[in-house]
Design an enzyme around this catalytic site. Structure first.
Site, PDB file in Angstrom:
ATOM      1  CE  LYS A   1      -3.071   9.024   2.397  1.00  0.00           C
ATOM      2  NZ  LYS A   1      -2.500  10.240   3.024  1.00  0.00           N
TER       3      LYS A   1
ATOM      4  CB  SER B   1       1.062  11.313   9.071  1.00  0.00           C
ATOM      5  OG  SER B   1       0.743  12.686   8.937  1.00  0.00           O
TER       6      SER B   1
END
Ligand SMILES: *Cc1c(COP(=O)(O)O)cnc(C)c1O
Length: 323
Positions: free
Chosen positions: A56, A309
């Protein structure tokens, strides 16, 4: 960029230039054991090695660098289940921008502490992302902070899309890309990059079977609300927004297949990654591996990239799961 202009490959290339040197260019590492199981090369895109421990940071950095000087001076605000808040807080600190992060009580302590350490003001409100969001919008009214959406905004989508460009640089003949799917910023960005440059590659989005907002919305044909429940894949929780402007349409257009995993399958994927590849991944980060080993996907026979991720998991919990 505005709502009537779609996110393009050019936006993603611009993002890559903008964030270069400010985020880590992560490796696409071969997994010998997964390759052997699948019968084709399988490589892991290790966003676990990203600064802040999750991808992110890419979208957050691109979004903050794209703000006007006036907005930079007023500061930014994020509502986050953890990793987005951490990314925004980190990018804000690096760029000298003031930052507030609002979150619900469901967020694990390890993530709250990490955000505080990055110098952000942390506000914990309510039992859901929606409660935290309502409080954040009151604050925006009052202080004029700039809202950084976790997924449904072009600069964030383009920032996450840089992962797709890097996968293609490292594995030009990629046949399948497996991506954890929640709000869809990660999936949408990667999908735009991959489908623009290698349309024959198959794109798969994976969520947990508890409250998978995007996959339930795809099935319903429109954005639907989901109940937030605790899951090992806490970073995949939360809705896609009933007024979703970008990620729902992009995901609907570019996704080839979806898969939902049980909690046991997510735990098994974390164990597999740790024991066979020596990688610490959080539940949401491990779902791509869970999907591959489930044998329930219709994959192209060929080189496969799995996006791992993030790694922000409570260590006590992690050790319980892998031992
Ligand atoms: C946010 C997040 C996701 C999902 O990303 P979306 O853009 O919301 O789909 C997946 N994995 C991790 C570790 C995350 O933090």
């Amino acid at each position: 960029m505005c709502a009537d202009r779609p996110v393009t490959l050019t936006d993603i290339r611009d993002a890559a230039r903008r964030i270069a040197g400010r985020v880590t260019r992560t490796p696409l590492r071969l997994s010998p054991s997964l390759s052997e199981r699948f019968g084709h090369p399988v490589r892991l895109k290790l966003e676990t090695m990203q600064d802040t421990g999750a991808f992110k940071l890419r979208g957050a950095t691109n979004a903050l660098l794209s703000l006007s000087d006036e907005d930079k001076a007023r500061g930014v605000i994020a509502v986050s289940t953890g990793n987005h808040g951490r990314g925004v807080a980190y990018a804000a600190q690096a760029l000298g921008i003031k930052c507030a992060v609002y979150m619900s009580e469901l967020v694990p302590d390890v993530k709250v502490d990490a955000i505080r350490k990055l110098g952000a003001e942390v506000v914990i409100v309510g039992r859901s992302q929606d409660d935290a969001e309502a409080a954040a919008f009151e604050r925006i009214e009052k202080d004029g902070l700039k809202y950084i959406h976790p997924f449904d905004t072009p600069h964030v989508i383009a920032g996450q899309g840089t992962i797709g460009l890097e996968i293609l640089e490292d594995m030009p003949d990629v046949a399948n890309v497996l991506v954890p799917l929640s709000g869809g910023g990660l999936f949408a960005g990667i999908a735009i990059a991959i489908k623009s440059l290698r349309p024959q590659a198959r794109l798969i989005g994976i969520s947990m079977d508890r409250g998978a907002a995007m996959i339930e919305s795809l099935r319903a044909g429109k954005p639907v609300p989901v109940e937030e429940v605790e899951s090992l894949a806490d970073s995949l929780g939360g809705g896609i927004g009933l007024q979703n402007a970008y990620t729902f349409e992009i995901t609907k257009r570019l996704i080839d297949e979806t898969l939902l995993l049980t909690e046991d399958e997510i735990a098994a994927a974390m164990r597999t990654l740790f024991r066979e590849d020596r990688i610490v991944a959080e539940g949401g980060g491990a779902v791509g591996v869970g999907a591959l080993v489930s044998g329930r996907l219709n994959l192209n026979p060929g080189p496969t990239a799995i996006v791992v991720s993030g790694c922000n998991v409570d260590m006590g919990r992690f050790l319980e799961i892998v031992s």
